[in-house]
Design an enzyme around this catalytic site. Structure first.
Site, PDB file in Angstrom:
ATOM      1  N   LYS A   6       0.816  -1.221   0.000  1.00 59.40           N
ATOM      2  CA  LYS A   6       0.000   0.000   0.000  1.00 59.40           C
ATOM      3  C   LYS A   6       0.845   1.264   0.000  1.00 59.40           C
ATOM      4  CE  LYS A   6      -4.026  -1.953   2.239  1.00 59.40           C
ATOM      5  NZ  LYS A   6      -5.091  -1.760   3.204  1.00 59.40           N
ATOM      6  N   ARG A  16      -7.955  -7.163  -8.555  1.00 56.28           N
ATOM      7  CA  ARG A  16      -8.746  -8.390  -8.703  1.00 56.28           C
ATOM      8  C   ARG A  16     -10.209  -8.047  -8.923  1.00 56.28           C
ATOM      9  NH1 ARG A  16     -11.434  -7.774  -3.915  1.00 56.28           N
ATOM     10  NH2 ARG A  16     -10.167  -6.965  -2.227  1.00 56.28           N
ATOM     11  N   GLU A  41      -1.553   7.183   8.582  1.00 55.95           N
ATOM     12  CA  GLU A  41      -2.280   8.152   7.755  1.00 55.95           C
ATOM     13  C   GLU A  41      -3.087   9.065   8.654  1.00 55.95           C
ATOM     14  OE1 GLU A  41      -4.923   6.121   5.053  1.00 55.95           O
ATOM     15  OE2 GLU A  41      -3.369   5.958   3.529  1.00 55.95           O
TER      16      GLU A  41
HETATM   17  P1  ADP Z   1      -8.355  -2.859   3.664  1.00 53.32           P
HETATM   18  O1  ADP Z   1      -7.476  -3.103   2.475  1.00 53.32           O
HETATM   19  O2  ADP Z   1      -7.880  -3.538   4.912  1.00 53.32           O
HETATM   20  O3  ADP Z   1      -9.818  -3.080   3.377  1.00 53.32           O
HETATM   21  P2  ADP Z   1      -8.489   0.030   3.120  1.00 53.32           P
HETATM   22  O4  ADP Z   1      -7.262   0.849   3.007  1.00 53.32           O
HETATM   23  O5  ADP Z   1      -9.195  -0.355   1.852  1.00 53.32           O
HETATM   24  O6  ADP Z   1      -8.178  -1.299   3.981  1.00 53.32           O
HETATM   25  O7  ADP Z   1      -9.536   0.775   4.052  1.00 53.32           O
HETATM   26  C1  ADP Z   1     -10.722   0.157   4.472  1.00 53.32           C
HETATM   27  C2  ADP Z   1     -11.645   1.180   5.107  1.00 53.32           C
HETATM   28  O8  ADP Z   1     -11.015   1.802   6.216  1.00 53.32           O
HETATM   29  C3  ADP Z   1     -12.057   2.329   4.214  1.00 53.32           C
HETATM   30  O9  ADP Z   1     -13.159   2.005   3.404  1.00 53.32           O
HETATM   31  C4  ADP Z   1     -12.427   3.369   5.242  1.00 53.32           C
HETATM   32  O10 ADP Z   1     -13.676   3.063   5.831  1.00 53.32           O
HETATM   33  C5  ADP Z   1     -11.403   3.167   6.314  1.00 53.32           C
HETATM   34  N1  ADP Z   1     -10.206   4.027   6.145  1.00 53.32           N
HETATM   35  C6  ADP Z   1      -9.067   3.712   5.490  1.00 53.32           C
HETATM   36  N2  ADP Z   1      -8.164   4.730   5.539  1.00 53.32           N
HETATM   37  C7  ADP Z   1      -8.748   5.716   6.260  1.00 53.32           C
HETATM   38  C8  ADP Z   1      -8.332   7.024   6.684  1.00 53.32           C
HETATM   39  N3  ADP Z   1      -7.130   7.515   6.400  1.00 53.32           N
HETATM   40  N4  ADP Z   1      -9.221   7.764   7.405  1.00 53.32           N
HETATM   41  C9  ADP Z   1     -10.451   7.272   7.722  1.00 53.32           C
HETATM   42  N5  ADP Z   1     -10.882   6.055   7.373  1.00 53.32           N
HETATM   43  C10 ADP Z   1     -10.056   5.278   6.648  1.00 53.32           C
END
Ligand code: ADP
Length: 477
Positions: free
Chosen positions: A115, A292, A199
């Site tokens: 990531k 994917r 983040e």
């Molecule tokens: P994973 O790959 O584990 O699913 P993601 O990076 O896709 O993780 O994030 C999943 C969810 O987490 C997002 O849809 C959102 O709800 C929350 N999220 C991710 N990053 C942030 C952020 N910086 N601030 C607030 N919520 C976040």
């Protein structure tokens, strides 16, 4: 075109891929673990092979799976989602053994699977990203320094993570001290690498993602966006296409820039770029790319008429995209409800067991992707997703009305599911307004806004049977 495709997956997605293959005149090969002997997809494939032993490892043992593909004369493997779908070593092994991996190249999987690298790459390709650490932090002290600099609250994330694992929201320094350790350990346990990056925590944004298709000749198009803001524990439950609350201007900006950025780095096959969006300011941030097929691809298929699984197979076989961006038309609204064997009254705890009654809805605008039936025993080893209901209508209001009607028709007895929760949600004026952020559902539940009863209990006898079968399998008894 391929004559035979092996499906390295199980459940509803295995069935989805079998259906696409049948429509293309391709023979299908299923694999199954001892816990999946009675699964529907096993019956629907032209050939099916048992992978004996540990039911958890069965769908991950890629050397065995690729060797099987060669033995049975399959030319390609579709990985579905989860399991091996984003495993670059697997894709590389397929290539080495002369089997086509239906998905992007191993190099693309590898780059986007990290990531931190993905964010850097997409940032230099022109997409805004969430402010945060420059890479993984090496220890708690560095984590504290970064967090102080960007300001609390922050989010800890596993660099190689997925499924919300290794992820923590942290509101102050005290919390960071314990959260860092536990996020690191969780990431190490699940992903083999404990790398954690930080983040800025964005306050209640929308989760908006863009479905893309790219061929081997540099053509990339999008199939619109999906609004996946309805989540629990940072995992999606309901997805909507198009987003009912995105302005036309912001939508065009996100879709256009997503495709432009991806053109710069190159991408082939199906993929999804995920963004967090603040509709008040119009700010949007790239968070990750999934290389994917996504669970929620059905809603993009429904509003565009494009069969994404078919396109994945054709692209892998070397066909160019058969349409231009301007050929894609978007019609109406689609909503997908993930029906999970889980108990929304008990923190969404998984609820495997025996389905004692099953009736799936039909009628206009209703699509069901499911792999279960009456008397089927949901094994405890895998994801709790048992069915997906996708509804479509010309307007958002009509789509919600249709969902209301279809959810009322849906019968799953024997195990708790989230259907009773969904029935409440589609009657909620706040849901109907369509303007929700990622905290919407959790706030509603904690306020006690939804009043419902779950049907069914976790059947202990079924669980004992399933677990003992797995133990026997594990020890080769
Ligand atoms: P994973 O790959 O584990 O699913 P993601 O990076 O896709 O993780 O994030 C999943 C969810 O987490 C997002 O849809 C959102 O709800 C929350 N999220 C991710 N990053 C942030 C952020 N910086 N601030 C607030 N919520 C976040």
């Amino acid at each position: 075109m391929f004559k035979k495709v092996l499906i390295a997956n199980r459940g509803e997605v295995a069935l989805r891929i079998i259906r696409a293959c049948k429509e293309l005149g391709i023979k299908t090969v299923a694999i199954y673990s001892e816990a999946d002997v009675r699964s529907l997809y096993v019956k629907k494939a032209d050939e099916a092979y048992l992978i004996p032993g540990d039911p958890l490892r069965a769908y991950l043992d890629y050397v065995r799976i690729v060797d099987l593909a060669r033995q049975v004369g399959a030319q390609a493997i579709h990985p579905g989602y989860g399991f091996l779908a984003e495993n670059a070593d697997f894709a590389r092994y397929c290539r080495r053994r002369g089997i086509t991996f239906i998905g992007p190249t191993p190099e693309q999987i590898e780059m986007f699977g990290d990531k931190v690298k993905a964010k850097k790459t997409m940032e230099s390709a022109g997409l805004p990203v969430v402010p945060g650490s420059d890479g993984p932090v090496s220890d708690l002290d560095e984590a504290l320094d970064v967090a102080r600099e960007i300001g609390f609250p922050v989010m800890l994330k596993a660099a190689f993570g997925g499924g919300g694992r290794g992820m923590r929201v942290v509101k102050d320094e005290e919390e960071l001290k314990t959260a860092y350790e536990s996020a690191f350990r969780e990431a190490e346990a699940y992903f083999g690498k404990g790398d954690i990056f930080i983040e800025k925590y964005i306050d209640n944004p929308k989760h908006i993602e863009v479905q893309v298709l790219g061929d081997k000749y540099g053509n990339i198009i999008h199939l619109g966006e999906r609004d996946c803001s309805i989540q629990r524990r940072h995992q999606k439950l309901i997805e909507i296409a198009p987003s009912p609350s995105l302005s036309k201007e912001l939508r065009m900006r996100i879709l256009g820039n997503a495709v432009k950025a991806l053109m710069r780095v190159g991408y082939e096959n199906a993929g999804t770029l995920e963004f967090l969006v603040d509709t008040r300011t119009g700010d949007y941030y790239f968070i990750e790319m999934n290389t994917r097929l996504q669970v929620e691809h059905t809603i993009s298929e429904t509003i565009t008429g494009v069969d994404i699984v078919e396109m994945m197979i054709r692209i892998a076989d070397g066909e160019p995209l058969p349409f231009l961006q301007s050929d894609i038309t978007f019609r109406g609204y689609a909503i997908e409800f993930r029906v999970n064997a889980e108990d929304p009254k008990k923190g969404f705890a998984p609820s495997p067991g025996k389905i004692t009654a099953y009736y799936s809805p039909g009628g206009p605008g209703v699509r069901i992707d499911a792999g279960v039936y009456k008397d089927y025993i949901i094994p405890p080893y895998y994801d709790s997703l048992i069915a997906k209901m996708t509804v479509w209508a010309l307007t958002w209001e009509k789509a919600v009305a249709r969902a209301r009607r279809a959810l009322d028709e849906f019968i799953v007895r024997g195990v708790p599911t989230n259907i009773p929760l969904y029935r409440e949600m589609v009657r909620d004026p706040d849901f109907l307004r369509g303007d929700f952020g990622i905290r919407f559902l959790e706030e509603k539940i904690s306020r006690g806004d939804y009043d419902f009863e779950v049907e069914g209990e976790i059947d202990k006898e079924d669980m004992v049977l399933a677990i003992s079968a797995a133990i026997s399998a594990h020890y080769g008894l």
